[in-house]
Scaffold this motif. Structure first.
Motif, PDB file in Angstrom:
ATOM      1  N   GLU A  47     -44.626  27.462  -3.575  1.00  6.09           N
ATOM      2  CA  GLU A  47     -45.278  28.684  -4.074  1.00  6.09           C
ATOM      3  C   GLU A  47     -44.371  29.411  -5.063  1.00  6.09           C
ATOM      4  OE1 GLU A  47     -47.228  32.901  -2.525  1.00  6.09           O
ATOM      5  OE2 GLU A  47     -47.184  31.166  -1.177  1.00  6.09           O
ATOM      6  N   THR A  51     -45.191  30.540  -9.007  1.00  4.11           N
ATOM      7  CA  THR A  51     -45.022  31.917  -9.469  1.00  4.11           C
ATOM      8  C   THR A  51     -43.979  32.009 -10.572  1.00  4.11           C
ATOM      9  OG1 THR A  51     -45.568  32.700  -7.239  1.00  4.11           O
ATOM     10  CG2 THR A  51     -44.515  34.269  -8.718  1.00  4.11           C
ATOM     11  N   SER A  54     -45.099  30.459 -13.922  1.00  3.14           N
ATOM     12  CA  SER A  54     -46.125  31.262 -14.595  1.00  3.14           C
ATOM     13  C   SER A  54     -45.500  32.421 -15.365  1.00  3.14           C
ATOM     14  CB  SER A  54     -47.139  31.795 -13.577  1.00  3.14           C
ATOM     15  OG  SER A  54     -46.545  32.781 -12.740  1.00  3.14           O
ATOM     16  N   GLN A  55     -44.320  32.846 -14.935  1.00  3.46           N
ATOM     17  CA  GLN A  55     -43.637  33.960 -15.583  1.00  3.46           C
ATOM     18  C   GLN A  55     -42.573  33.485 -16.578  1.00  3.46           C
ATOM     19  OE1 GLN A  55     -42.052  36.445 -12.450  1.00  3.46           O
ATOM     20  NE2 GLN A  55     -43.994  36.485 -11.346  1.00  3.46           N
ATOM     21  N   GLU A 246     -40.367  40.132  -4.993  1.00  4.24           N
ATOM     22  CA  GLU A 246     -41.471  39.171  -5.028  1.00  4.24           C
ATOM     23  C   GLU A 246     -41.091  37.878  -4.317  1.00  4.24           C
ATOM     24  OE1 GLU A 246     -44.566  37.988  -8.414  1.00  4.24           O
ATOM     25  OE2 GLU A 246     -42.552  37.237  -8.855  1.00  4.24           O
TER      26      GLU A 246
END
Length: 261
Positions: A47, A51, A54-55, A246
Motif C-alpha cells: 500500500e 501511495t 502516486s505522489q 500518512e
C-alpha cells in the motif's frame, strides 16, 4: 532530385514527431529503488508503494521480501539494493558494523508485537503461552531463530518461561513469519508464533494469546540506506516518507505500532 529532397524532409519530420511523442523516453528519467524488507511488512509496503508512487511519478519502488537474516546475507554478498527494512536491530547492527549501511540514515520506523495463533476452527483450553500443551502428533511453528527475528523473539519468550526445552521436539522452523502463518492456515501445524500484523491480515486464524513484551527484546523495525546504493538521494527521500503521518497511519492500519523517529 526534388523528389529525394521531399522524401528526406518527410523522413526528418516523422523522426522528430516520433521523438516528441515517445512516452518510453520518459521512463528513462524514472529512478527505480530496490528495497529489501522483512516479510512481515509485505502488505503494508504494497500500500505504501501505491501511495508513494502516486505522489512521486519519477520513482518506482521494487520490493524484495524475505526473512531479515536472509536479506542481510544478500546485502553482505553484494546484492544491488538501495534500502533495507529489517524486523530487528540485530541484523541492522551487523550491517552497520560492516559498513554496508549509511549510519546517519538509520532510524526506527515502526514496532510490532508477538502473538500465538491457531486455525480458526481449532480449540485449545489454554489462553497463555505459559500453559501451552500439545499432543505428540501436534506441532508448533516459528521462524528459524538463527535468521528470522520473529523466531528469535519467540525463543526468548519461551526460554523466559522455561518452555523452550519442553516444546523443542515439536517445533517446526519456517523461513519467515509468513510461512508460519501459511502452516497454521493450512492446518499443517496446530500452533504458530507470528506478529500481530500477520494475524490481522488472515481470517483463517485466530489469536490465542498475546505474548508479554517483557519476555523478549523489543520488536523494533529499523530502516537505512545502503552504502552501495546508486540512488542515495531518492532512497533518503523514501525513508523520510516513512516518518510521515500518512505512512505511519498505513503501518498502524496493518497492525504495526506508530513510531516517532
Amino acid at each position: 532530385m526534388q523528389r529525394k529532397l521531399i522524401i528526406l524532409f518527410l523522413g526528418l519530420v516523422l523522426a522528430l514527431f516520433a521523438g516528441c511523442s515517445n512516452t518510453p523516453g520518459q521512463e528513462q528519467d524514472t529512478t527505480e529503488l530496490t528495497i529489501s524488507a522483512a516479510s512481515s511488512l509485505t502488505d503494508a509496503m504494497k500500500e505504501i508503494k501505491t501511495t508513494y508512487e502516486s505522489q512521486n511519478k519519477d520513482v518506482t519502488l521494487t520490493f524484495n521480501f524475505a526473512g531479515s537474516g536472509k536479506l542481510a546475507q544478500q546485502i553482505q554478498q553484494g546484492a544491488p539494493l538501495d534500502v533495507f527494512l529489517s524486523a530487528n536491530q540485530k541484523w541492522m547492527d551487523k550491517l552497520e558494523k560492516q559498513q554496508f549501511i549509511l549510519k546517519e540514515t538509520r532510524f526506527s520506523f515502526t514496532g510490532n508485537s508477538l502473538v500465538l495463533i491457531t486455525k480458526q476452527n481449532r480449540h485449545f483450553d489454554f489462553s497463555s503461552i505459559q500453559s501451552i500443551q500439545l499432543s505428540d502428533e501436534e506441532q508448533l511453528a516459528l521462524g528459524d531463530p538463527a535468521s528470522v527475528p520473529g523466531g528469535m523473539y519467540t525463543k526468548q519468550a519461551l526460554q523466559s518461561i522455561n518452555k523452550w526445552e519442553d516444546l523443542k521436539a515439536q517445533m517446526v522452523y519456517a523461513r519467515d513469519v509468513r510461512q508460519v502463518l501459511t502452516y497454521v492456515e493450512s492446518g499443517n501445524v496446530a500452533l504458530g508464533f507470528v506478529y500481530a500484523s500477520d494475524a490481522l491480515i488472515s481470517d483463517r486464524v485466530k489469536i490465542i494469546s498475546q505474548v508479554d513484551q517483557s519476555l523478549h527484546q523489543s520488536i523494533i523495525y529499523p530502516a537505512a540506506v545502503l552504502t552501495a546504493s546508486a540512488n542515495t538521494k531518492e532512497a533518503k527521500a523514501f525513508l523520510d516518507y516513512l516518518k510521515t503521518e500518512e505512512a505511519q497511519e498505513i503501518l498502524e492500519s496493518y497492525g504495526f505500532e506508530k513510531k516517532q523517529p
